[in-house]
Design an enzyme around this catalytic site. Structure first.
Site, PDB file in Angstrom:
ATOM      1  CD  GLU A  82      -5.087   5.579   3.876  1.00  0.00           C
ATOM      2  OE1 GLU A  82      -6.271   5.306   4.162  1.00  0.00           O
ATOM      3  OE2 GLU A  82      -4.495   5.113   2.906  1.00  0.00           O
TER       4      GLU A  82
ATOM      5  CE  LYS B 196      -3.734  -2.230   2.630  1.00  0.00           C
ATOM      6  NZ  LYS B 196      -4.871  -2.439   1.738  1.00  0.00           N
TER       7      LYS B 196
ATOM      8  NE  ARG C 108      -8.507  -9.406  -6.566  1.00  0.00           N
ATOM      9  CZ  ARG C 108      -9.584  -8.790  -6.108  1.00  0.00           C
ATOM     10  NH1 ARG C 108     -10.671  -8.716  -6.851  1.00  0.00           N
ATOM     11  NH2 ARG C 108      -9.608  -8.229  -4.920  1.00  0.00           N
TER      12      ARG C 108
ATOM     13  CG  HIS D 261     -13.219  -2.948   6.446  1.00  0.00           C
ATOM     14  ND1 HIS D 261     -13.666  -1.661   6.295  1.00  0.00           N
ATOM     15  CD2 HIS D 261     -12.625  -2.989   7.658  1.00  0.00           C
ATOM     16  CE1 HIS D 261     -13.364  -0.957   7.377  1.00  0.00           C
ATOM     17  NE2 HIS D 261     -12.741  -1.743   8.222  1.00  0.00           N
TER      18      HIS D 261
HETATM   19  P1  ADP Z   1      -7.894  -4.035   2.294  1.00  0.00           P
HETATM   20  O1  ADP Z   1      -6.705  -4.120   1.381  1.00  0.00           O
HETATM   21  O2  ADP Z   1      -7.666  -4.758   3.600  1.00  0.00           O
HETATM   22  O3  ADP Z   1      -9.187  -4.364   1.637  1.00  0.00           O
HETATM   23  P2  ADP Z   1      -8.382  -1.193   1.939  1.00  0.00           P
HETATM   24  O4  ADP Z   1      -7.292  -0.208   2.024  1.00  0.00           O
HETATM   25  O5  ADP Z   1      -8.872  -1.565   0.566  1.00  0.00           O
HETATM   26  O6  ADP Z   1      -7.954  -2.502   2.759  1.00  0.00           O
HETATM   27  O7  ADP Z   1      -9.612  -0.708   2.794  1.00  0.00           O
HETATM   28  C1  ADP Z   1     -10.724  -1.540   3.027  1.00  0.00           C
HETATM   29  C2  ADP Z   1     -11.904  -0.704   3.511  1.00  0.00           C
HETATM   30  O8  ADP Z   1     -11.544   0.015   4.702  1.00  0.00           O
HETATM   31  C3  ADP Z   1     -12.395   0.334   2.548  1.00  0.00           C
HETATM   32  O9  ADP Z   1     -13.304  -0.180   1.605  1.00  0.00           O
HETATM   33  C4  ADP Z   1     -13.036   1.331   3.486  1.00  0.00           C
HETATM   34  O10 ADP Z   1     -14.325   0.876   3.835  1.00  0.00           O
HETATM   35  C5  ADP Z   1     -12.164   1.286   4.734  1.00  0.00           C
HETATM   36  N1  ADP Z   1     -11.128   2.331   4.722  1.00  0.00           N
HETATM   37  C6  ADP Z   1      -9.916   2.260   4.146  1.00  0.00           C
HETATM   38  N2  ADP Z   1      -9.219   3.395   4.300  1.00  0.00           N
HETATM   39  C7  ADP Z   1      -9.989   4.224   5.027  1.00  0.00           C
HETATM   40  C8  ADP Z   1      -9.843   5.562   5.545  1.00  0.00           C
HETATM   41  N3  ADP Z   1      -8.740   6.272   5.355  1.00  0.00           N
HETATM   42  N4  ADP Z   1     -10.863   6.086   6.235  1.00  0.00           N
HETATM   43  C9  ADP Z   1     -11.997   5.369   6.459  1.00  0.00           C
HETATM   44  N5  ADP Z   1     -12.186   4.139   6.019  1.00  0.00           N
HETATM   45  C10 ADP Z   1     -11.211   3.546   5.305  1.00  0.00           C
END
Ligand code: ADP
Length: 644
Positions: free
Chosen positions: A200, A116, A297, A235
């Protein structure tokens, strides 16, 4: 074009890929574990290769076995589907090294997006807005804490190697930061073997917006518009739609343009998705949508994009992997209508979404002619098994309509129409989601399901109308019992109104549901419909038990009590199971009768019912004459067995 394809996956996505391959005249090879030996994807493919025991670690995740299977069967290419090895750069490289075609992006593109922090840095350099935060190399707790303080709470700590919602901690105040950091790092180290984290800004009112992108080997990249996947549980996406509600043209252009730049930055080939997070506290605004990550993907939710664009994305993948240019240019793509997908799972929302594995003895998925516009993507059929080894998805239900409201109504209908037994499903939960006002208004954020969990997951209850139908079933089943021998009996407790000629009488029928005795006040005035009825979405019937489906849930009912009637019957008594009038007596006392021979006719509930001998014997007792009014449970006659 490639001529043969091995699908390194299972379930609905394997079936989905096989379908398109077949359409294009490509020979298909399935791989399977022990548990999947008879799975639908194996039955559908031209050939199938067993690759190992049931656990995915020993089969679907064993790259060498899969490449060997491709070699053995002369498959030219490998499609990884989603999950399993789909985002494993080393596997992609091994496929290429084996001289096979990899249906996916180059291993370097996968790697660039794999962590990430590196992905965010790359994106920021490419001019893609990224969520504000800290990506620093200095991982000392003091520095991280200082950065968190500077960002301002709440902040989100994310493991750079995290995925599937794991390795994330929300921190609401400075005092809680150090503990959260420590536990996040611990989880990341044990789950991903990498404890590096980034910080973040935690987005309040977050919506999940993602953009489908596609690239080819000739340097072309297009987007196929956005999807909104804000309806999530822990999530994990539950319902996805395209386009995103409330997305105006300018914002769309900004977000989709950023997605194309993101794909270009990694020389992307094939299908990919750029995930963004939006701060939707004031609607969708271009300056409040930030890059989150790229999935290298095909996504689970790709069908909604296919529906609104009229494209077959698996076909695009196979063409691109074969070296062809993208089938369409950007200006040839447009949005048509609204599409929504729901993920139907074998799980019980009322029990904390506990997976419900086992055999699908009964499975009805909405389809023509009742649900003309539902697209079903599934990897199972009635009689198949939901195994404990894999993701318990049963199907994806996809609707495509002219507008969002129609699509939501169609999807609610489709979910409510699912009938599955004895495996439990989340169909009723999905139907409730489709009807939720906030969702219909397009206002949901990723926290919606968590916030309304109590209402959304409350155990479904049978409606009063359904209970009437159940009572009716037991009454008519009793009468139409082929043996004519009422060894299975209803317990009728006369209702307050009793049986009177001048008004519709009512009875209490006591049935068993969910371990409880449920008295149903049965209104005989409703009996006009006749004996043959079908609940709206079907039923599994037996004289003793009935399973009925309503609004995506099922209810098993059984007769509550056999009581004294049951005891009386065991000696061959013919009992009036409801009040009525004897219209004919066809035998006399002492007469020899054979099993199935009609002895009496009773008129009740506006119908005539024949009472027949339960076995060969003699009429030992005959207590009524034609014209007699009889009460419930009255012994009308008794047959004594011939042997006696
Ligand atoms: P993963 O790779 O574990 O799926 P992501 O970075 O894609 O993690 O985030 C998964 C979910 O977490 C997102 O769809 C969102 O709902 C929540 N999320 C991620 N980043 C943030 C953020 N900065 N603030 C609030 N919610 C977040």
């Amino acid at each position: 074009m490639i001529t043969s394809l091995l699908i390194a996956n299972r379930g609905e996505i394997a079936c989905r890929i096989i379908r398109t391959a077949r359409k294009l005249g490509v020979r298909t090879v399935a791989v399977h574990s022990d548990a999947d030996a008879k799975a639908l994807h194996v039955r559908m493919a031209d050939e199938a290769v067993h690759i190992g025991p049931s656990p995915a670690r020993e089969s679907y995740l064993v790259g060498e076995r899969i490449i060997a299977a491709a070699k053995e069967t002369g498959a030219e290419a490998i499609h990884p589907g989603y999950g399993f090895l789909s985002e494993n750069a080393d596997f992609a490289q091994a496929v290429l090294d084996a001289g096979l075609v990899w249906v996916g992006p180059k291993p370097d593109s996968i790697r660039a997006m794999g962590l990430k922090d590196a992905a965010k840095t790359l994106m920021a350099d490419a001019g893609v807005p990224v969520t504000p935060g800290y990506l620093g190399e200095d991982q000392s707790p003091e520095r991280l804490k200082a950065e968190a303080d500077a960002i301002g709470y709440p902040v989100l700590i994310k493991a750079v190697a995290g995925g599937g919602g794991k390795g994330m901690r929300r921190v609401d105040e400075a005092a809680a930061f150090m503990d959260a950091l420590e536990s996040c790092k611990r989880e990341a180290a044990s789950s991903f073997g990498n404890d590096i984290v980034l910080l973040e800004k935690y987005i309040l009112s977050p919506r999940h917006i993602e953009v489908q992108v596609f690239g080819d080997a000739h340097g072309n990249v297009v987007h196929l518009f956005e999807r909104d996947c804000s309806l999530q549980r822990r999530h994990q996406k539950v319902i996805e739609e395209a386009p995103a509600p409330g997305m105006d043209e300018a914002t769309r252009e900004a977000v989709c343009g950023a997605a194309v730049r993101a794909a270009q930055a990694v020389n992307y080939e094939g299908a990919g998705t750029i995930e963004f997070i939006a701060d939707a506290s004031e609607g969708l605004r271009a300056d409040r949508i930030w890059f989150m990550e790229m999935n290298t993907r095909l996504q689970v939710e790709h069908p909604v994009t296919e529906e609104i664009t009229g494209q077959d994305l698996v076909e695009w993948q196979l063409r691109v992997a074969s070296g062809e240019p993208l089938p369409k240019r950007q200006d040839e793509l447009s949005i048509n209508g609204w599409a929504i997908e729901a993920r139907l799972y074998a799980e019980d929302p009322a029990k904390g979404f506990l997976p419900s594995v086992g055999k699908l003895d009964y499975l009805y998925l909405p389809q023509r002619p009742h649900h003309a516009d539902v697209r079903i993507e599934t990897g199972v059929e009635e009689g198949d098994e939901i195994s404990p080894f894999y993701d318990p998805m049963i199907a994806k239900l996809v609707v495509h309509s002219r507008d969002r409201m129609t699509a939501l109504d169609d999807l609610a209908d489709a979910c409510a129409g699912v009938a599955c037994h004895p495996v439990r499903t989340n169909a009723w939960f999905l139907a409730r989601l489709c009807d939720a006002e906030e969702f219909r208004d397009g206002r949901v954020t990723t926290g919606f399901i968590g916030k309304h969990a109590d209402d959304l997951t409350a155990h479904p209850k049978p409606s009063d109308d359904l209970l009437q139908e159940v009572a009716e079933h037991f009454i008519s089943a009793l009468w139409s019992d082929e043996s004519g021998y009422h060894h299975r009996t209803l317990r009728f407790d006369r209702g307050l109104s009793g049986f009177r000629l001048n008004r519709a009488p009512s009875f209490k029928v006591t049935v068993q549901w969910n371990g409880q005795a449920v008295p149903i006040e049965f209104d005989m005035g409703l009996y006009d419909r006749g004996t043959e009825w079908e609940p709206s979405t079907g039923s599994i019937k037996d004289t003793d038990e009935i399973t009925v489906f309503e609004d995506g849930a099922y209810f098993d009912f059984a007769l509550a009590s056999r009581g004294k009637v049951g005891a009386a019957l065991s000696d061959g008594a013919l009992i009036a199971p409801m009040p009525g009038k004897v219209t004919s007596v066809d035998v006399s006392a002492g007469e020899q009768v054979t099993k199935g021979q009609r002895l009496l006719t009773l008129e009740a509930m506006k119908m005539e019912h024949g009472l027949v001998a339960p076995f060969d014997g003699v009429v030992a007792e005959l207590n009524v004459e034609a014209g007699a009014q009889v009460q419930v449970e009255a012994v009308l006659a008794r047959v004594e067995a011939a042997e006696k």
